[in-house]
Motif scaffolding. Structure first.
Motif, PDB file in Angstrom:
ATOM      1  N   GLY A  14       4.134 -12.667  47.369  1.00 16.47           N
ATOM      2  CA  GLY A  14       4.053 -14.035  48.387  1.00 16.47           C
ATOM      3  C   GLY A  14       5.114 -14.375  48.848  1.00 16.47           C
ATOM      4  N   GLY A  15       5.805 -14.980  47.221  1.00 19.37           N
ATOM      5  CA  GLY A  15       6.667 -15.526  47.393  1.00 19.37           C
ATOM      6  C   GLY A  15       8.246 -15.888  47.111  1.00 19.37           C
ATOM      7  N   PRO A  86       3.946  -7.012  43.693  1.00 25.46           N
ATOM      8  CA  PRO A  86       4.000  -6.392  43.342  1.00 25.46           C
ATOM      9  C   PRO A  86       4.775  -5.055  42.857  1.00 25.46           C
ATOM     10  CG  PRO A  86       1.719  -7.024  43.205  1.00 25.46           C
ATOM     11  CD  PRO A  86       2.535  -7.193  44.673  1.00 25.46           C
ATOM     12  N   GLU A  87       5.066  -4.271  44.193  1.00 21.96           N
ATOM     13  CA  GLU A  87       5.644  -3.371  44.234  1.00 21.96           C
ATOM     14  C   GLU A  87       7.226  -3.610  43.737  1.00 21.96           C
ATOM     15  OE1 GLU A  87       3.309  -3.908  46.202  1.00 21.96           O
ATOM     16  OE2 GLU A  87       3.046  -3.109  48.072  1.00 21.96           O
ATOM     17  N   ASP A  88       8.014  -4.621  44.269  1.00 18.34           N
ATOM     18  CA  ASP A  88       8.886  -4.742  44.058  1.00 18.34           C
ATOM     19  C   ASP A  88       9.857  -4.991  43.004  1.00 18.34           C
ATOM     20  OD1 ASP A  88       8.353  -6.900  47.612  1.00 18.34           O
ATOM     21  OD2 ASP A  88       9.200  -5.065  47.363  1.00 18.34           O
ATOM     22  N   THR A 118      10.304  -9.419  38.632  1.00 15.52           N
ATOM     23  CA  THR A 118       9.077  -9.012  38.918  1.00 15.52           C
ATOM     24  C   THR A 118       8.178 -10.109  39.672  1.00 15.52           C
ATOM     25  OG1 THR A 118       9.487  -8.891  36.621  1.00 15.52           O
ATOM     26  CG2 THR A 118       7.158  -9.245  36.572  1.00 15.52           C
ATOM     27  N   VAL A 119       7.184  -9.411  40.202  1.00 18.56           N
ATOM     28  CA  VAL A 119       6.673 -10.217  40.965  1.00 18.56           C
ATOM     29  C   VAL A 119       5.575  -9.992  40.404  1.00 18.56           C
ATOM     30  CG1 VAL A 119       5.890  -9.989  44.104  1.00 18.56           C
ATOM     31  CG2 VAL A 119       8.182  -9.233  43.098  1.00 18.56           C
ATOM     32  N   SER A 120       4.288 -11.145  40.195  1.00 19.20           N
ATOM     33  CA  SER A 120       3.389 -10.686  40.347  1.00 19.20           C
ATOM     34  C   SER A 120       1.725 -10.865  40.553  1.00 19.20           C
ATOM     35  CB  SER A 120       2.751 -11.746  38.483  1.00 19.20           C
ATOM     36  OG  SER A 120       3.249 -13.515  39.851  1.00 19.20           O
ATOM     37  N   SER A 121       0.917 -10.191  40.374  1.00 18.17           N
ATOM     38  CA  SER A 121      -0.184  -9.789  41.833  1.00 18.17           C
ATOM     39  C   SER A 121      -1.074 -11.604  41.185  1.00 18.17           C
ATOM     40  CB  SER A 121      -0.712  -9.467  41.287  1.00 18.17           C
ATOM     41  OG  SER A 121      -1.450  -8.636  39.592  1.00 18.17           O
TER      42      SER A 121
END
Length: 121
Positions: A14-15, A86-88, A118-121
């Motif tokens: 979301g960031g 996260p898939e980004d 890195t996108v954390s869930s």
């Protein structure tokens, strides 16, 4: 000629993050510029591209969330990423087709070193 990318990092889902890439060296002009990404175990894929006139092309998976722009005077291309998922998560690579001499208007394809997103869930 080299492409230097900056930005990236770790963000929660979301960031937002921004990537920037500057081309330097003996450059006559630059045709298309863009960003690709490669996630672990996957092929490198186009994220977004922008022509010298500003026409953009975005992957379906990022439409409405990512924006690509460029500054021709500064030989830069930027990628604004919002509503990250996260898939980004991937290594993002800057790409540019650079014209070194006016008699070769097709230019040469250059890649920058990747920058991790890195996108954390």
């Amino acid at each position: 000629v080299q492409l230097q990318a900056s930005g990236g990092g770790l963000v929660q889902a979301g960031g937002s993050l921004s990537l920037s890439c500057v081309a330097s060296g003996r450059i006559f002009s630059i045709n298309d510029m863009g960003w690709f990404r490669q996630a672990p175990g996957k092929q490198r894929e186009l994220v977004a591209s922008i022509s010298s006139r500003g026409s953009t092309n975005l992957a379906d998976s990022v439409k409405g969330r990512f924006t690509i722009s460029r500054d021709n005077a500064k030989n830069t291309v930027n990628l604004q990423m919002k509503s990250l998922k996260p898939e980004d998560t991937a290594v993002y690579y800057c790409n540019a087709r650079i014209v070194l001499i006016p008699t070769n208007s097709l230019g040469v394809n250059y890649w920058g070193k990747g920058t991790q997103v890195t996108v954390s869930s």
